[in-house]
Design a protein around this motif. Structure first.
Motif, PDB file in Angstrom:
ATOM      1  N   LEU A 138       0.985  -0.806   0.023  1.00  0.00           N
ATOM      2  CA  LEU A 138       0.269   0.117  -0.373  1.00  0.00           C
ATOM      3  C   LEU A 138       0.929   1.030   0.204  1.00  0.00           C
ATOM      4  O   LEU A 138       1.356   1.812   1.227  1.00  0.00           O
ATOM      5  N   PRO A 139       1.337   2.295  -0.913  1.00  0.00           N
ATOM      6  CA  PRO A 139       1.615   3.476  -1.516  1.00  0.00           C
ATOM      7  C   PRO A 139       1.135   3.790  -0.312  1.00  0.00           C
ATOM      8  O   PRO A 139      -0.020   4.680   0.208  1.00  0.00           O
ATOM      9  N   ILE A 140       2.098   4.432   0.416  1.00  0.00           N
ATOM     10  CA  ILE A 140       1.811   5.844   1.727  1.00  0.00           C
ATOM     11  C   ILE A 140       1.367   7.178   0.444  1.00  0.00           C
ATOM     12  O   ILE A 140       2.290   7.871   0.232  1.00  0.00           O
ATOM     13  N   ILE A 141       0.022   8.030   0.858  1.00  0.00           N
ATOM     14  CA  ILE A 141       0.290   9.273  -0.176  1.00  0.00           C
ATOM     15  C   ILE A 141      -0.217   9.888   0.957  1.00  0.00           C
ATOM     16  O   ILE A 141      -0.832  10.069   2.070  1.00  0.00           O
ATOM     17  N   GLY A 142       1.160  11.218   1.167  1.00  0.00           N
ATOM     18  CA  GLY A 142       0.136  12.237   2.429  1.00  0.00           C
ATOM     19  C   GLY A 142      -0.304  13.427   2.180  1.00  0.00           C
ATOM     20  O   GLY A 142      -0.118  13.674   0.516  1.00  0.00           O
ATOM     21  N   ILE A 143      -0.757  14.036   2.564  1.00  0.00           N
ATOM     22  CA  ILE A 143      -1.651  14.950   2.291  1.00  0.00           C
ATOM     23  C   ILE A 143      -0.842  16.384   3.235  1.00  0.00           C
ATOM     24  O   ILE A 143      -1.124  16.370   4.778  1.00  0.00           O
ATOM     25  N   ASP A 144      -0.298  17.340   2.596  1.00  0.00           N
ATOM     26  CA  ASP A 144       0.182  18.609   3.166  1.00  0.00           C
ATOM     27  C   ASP A 144       0.574  19.765   2.005  1.00  0.00           C
ATOM     28  O   ASP A 144       0.376  19.522   1.275  1.00  0.00           O
ATOM     29  N   ASN A 145      -0.294  21.044   2.610  1.00  0.00           N
ATOM     30  CA  ASN A 145       0.717  21.468   1.450  1.00  0.00           C
ATOM     31  C   ASN A 145       2.207  22.517   2.205  1.00  0.00           C
ATOM     32  O   ASN A 145       2.223  23.420   3.052  1.00  0.00           O
ATOM     33  N   LEU A 146       2.909  21.797   1.986  1.00  0.00           N
ATOM     34  CA  LEU A 146       4.324  22.474   2.323  1.00  0.00           C
ATOM     35  C   LEU A 146       5.056  21.888   0.426  1.00  0.00           C
ATOM     36  O   LEU A 146       4.402  21.810  -0.592  1.00  0.00           O
ATOM     37  N   PRO A 147       5.952  22.703   0.553  1.00  0.00           N
ATOM     38  CA  PRO A 147       6.847  23.456  -1.368  1.00  0.00           C
ATOM     39  C   PRO A 147       7.370  21.649  -1.597  1.00  0.00           C
ATOM     40  O   PRO A 147       7.410  21.262  -0.508  1.00  0.00           O
ATOM     41  N   GLY A 148       7.368  21.412  -2.810  1.00  0.00           N
ATOM     42  CA  GLY A 148       7.110  20.232  -2.916  1.00  0.00           C
ATOM     43  C   GLY A 148       6.530  18.851  -3.316  1.00  0.00           C
ATOM     44  O   GLY A 148       6.342  18.150  -3.747  1.00  0.00           O
ATOM     45  N   ALA A 149       4.804  19.516  -3.140  1.00  0.00           N
ATOM     46  CA  ALA A 149       4.152  18.367  -2.860  1.00  0.00           C
ATOM     47  C   ALA A 149       3.028  18.743  -4.575  1.00  0.00           C
ATOM     48  O   ALA A 149       3.192  20.075  -4.663  1.00  0.00           O
ATOM     49  N   VAL A 150       2.364  17.815  -4.353  1.00  0.00           N
ATOM     50  CA  VAL A 150       1.464  18.273  -6.058  1.00  0.00           C
ATOM     51  C   VAL A 150       0.130  18.437  -5.448  1.00  0.00           C
ATOM     52  O   VAL A 150       0.012  17.516  -4.173  1.00  0.00           O
ATOM     53  N   PRO A 151      -0.393  19.524  -6.481  1.00  0.00           N
ATOM     54  CA  PRO A 151      -1.990  19.071  -6.409  1.00  0.00           C
ATOM     55  C   PRO A 151      -2.583  17.858  -6.274  1.00  0.00           C
ATOM     56  O   PRO A 151      -2.557  17.085  -6.976  1.00  0.00           O
ATOM     57  N   LEU A 152      -3.273  17.542  -5.466  1.00  0.00           N
ATOM     58  CA  LEU A 152      -4.649  17.296  -5.021  1.00  0.00           C
ATOM     59  C   LEU A 152      -5.264  16.753  -6.173  1.00  0.00           C
ATOM     60  O   LEU A 152      -5.665  15.629  -7.023  1.00  0.00           O
ATOM     61  N   GLU A 153      -5.598  17.851  -6.867  1.00  0.00           N
ATOM     62  CA  GLU A 153      -6.733  18.361  -7.717  1.00  0.00           C
ATOM     63  C   GLU A 153      -6.045  17.752  -8.905  1.00  0.00           C
ATOM     64  O   GLU A 153      -6.944  17.632 -10.328  1.00  0.00           O
ATOM     65  N   THR A 154      -4.617  17.874  -9.405  1.00  0.00           N
ATOM     66  CA  THR A 154      -4.610  17.189 -10.256  1.00  0.00           C
ATOM     67  C   THR A 154      -3.357  15.946 -10.360  1.00  0.00           C
ATOM     68  O   THR A 154      -3.067  15.050 -11.190  1.00  0.00           O
ATOM     69  N   ALA A 155      -2.875  14.941  -8.966  1.00  0.00           N
ATOM     70  CA  ALA A 155      -2.824  13.902  -8.707  1.00  0.00           C
ATOM     71  C   ALA A 155      -3.646  12.764  -9.442  1.00  0.00           C
ATOM     72  O   ALA A 155      -4.813  12.777  -8.718  1.00  0.00           O
ATOM     73  N   GLU A 156      -2.884  11.593  -9.671  1.00  0.00           N
ATOM     74  CA  GLU A 156      -3.447  10.190  -9.969  1.00  0.00           C
ATOM     75  C   GLU A 156      -3.771   9.437  -8.552  1.00  0.00           C
ATOM     76  O   GLU A 156      -2.198   8.725  -8.581  1.00  0.00           O
ATOM     77  N   LEU A 157      -4.851   9.469  -7.758  1.00  0.00           N
ATOM     78  CA  LEU A 157      -4.073   8.604  -6.035  1.00  0.00           C
ATOM     79  C   LEU A 157      -5.074   7.188  -6.506  1.00  0.00           C
ATOM     80  O   LEU A 157      -5.614   6.903  -7.600  1.00  0.00           O
ATOM     81  N   PRO A 158      -3.722   6.212  -5.835  1.00  0.00           N
ATOM     82  CA  PRO A 158      -3.887   5.044  -6.513  1.00  0.00           C
ATOM     83  C   PRO A 158      -5.088   4.286  -5.852  1.00  0.00           C
ATOM     84  O   PRO A 158      -5.296   4.462  -4.567  1.00  0.00           O
ATOM     85  N   ARG A 159      -5.373   3.194  -6.507  1.00  0.00           N
ATOM     86  CA  ARG A 159      -6.112   2.519  -5.601  1.00  0.00           C
ATOM     87  C   ARG A 159      -6.331   2.845  -4.383  1.00  0.00           C
ATOM     88  O   ARG A 159      -7.230   2.332  -3.334  1.00  0.00           O
TER      89      ARG A 159
END
Length: 218
Positions: A138-159
């Protein structure tokens, strides 16, 4: 029925008005899933109508047949009061499990008793959570608004994944960032530098739902 009392499962609509249903009229429905105590006295729990009069165990067993294959994890180093809200939202979106990382104690009031129907697991540290995730691929997907983060709105979240949230204020720890295969940020357009951790968790979970869940009637 486990014999556990229903104390604490009474629920109102926020205005002091009871919700749910009263005693079931005779004849009662038959089957192991029904709770004689609820049939006799009414069911005022915070559950959808599908589960009225069902035992807690029957509700959990039915949910287990339909849970979505993503997990939610929250770092809890200072008794974050948002965790109850996260658990409640995780129940609404039918996540596989909720993981509390750090301190074992958390404020259950915000969960509105949904923690009784949601699998909740404790991990002493992020390394323990990472080991759990690695064993299950299970890949870990972090959620945080810090430099280097990818916009959730354009990211492809794994199932299949673990959505990991930091606590209110400091966000994800450095260790959490190290174990995350991807860190996503939530787009903001106002003057505040961050949004409530419980709200951020709800947004991220709903992003997974939009990407992967089968929507009834859709």
């Amino acid at each position: 029925m486990s014999g556990e009392p229903h104390d604490g499962e009474q629920y109102d609509d926020g205005f002091g008005r009871e919700v749910g249903v009263g005693p079931h009229p005779l004849p009662w429905p038959k089957g192991d899933r029904y709770d004689p105590e609820l049939l006799a006295h009414g069911d005022r729990r915070n559950v959808v109508d599908r589960y009225r009069y069902w035992t807690r165990e029957a509700v959990v067993a039915d949910l287990d047949t339909r849970r979505h294959p993503f997990h939610v994890a929250v770092e809890n180093w200072s008794h974050d009061f948002n965790i109850g809200s996260v658990v409640r939202t995780a129940n609404a979106f039918l996540t596989e499990q909720v993981h509390i990382v750090g301190r074992r104690r958390w404020n259950r009031r915000g969960a509105m008793v949904t923690d009784r129907y949601q699998h909740v697991r404790h991990h002493a540290d992020v390394a323990s959570l990472a080991s759990f995730a690695d064993e299950r691929e299970l890949p870990i997907i972090g959620i945080d608004n810090l430099p280097g983060a990818v916009p959730l709105e354009t990211a492809e979240l794994p199932r299949r994944c673990v959505l990991l949230f930091g606590q209110e204020g400091p966000g994800l720890t450095e260790e959490a960032w190290k174990h995350a295969s991807l860190v996503c940020s939530i787009a903001q357009f106002g003057s505040t530098r961050s949004i409530n951790a419980g709200a951020a968790a709800a947004i991220a979970m709903h992003a997974w739902i939009r990407a992967h869940a089968e929507i009834p009637g859709g």
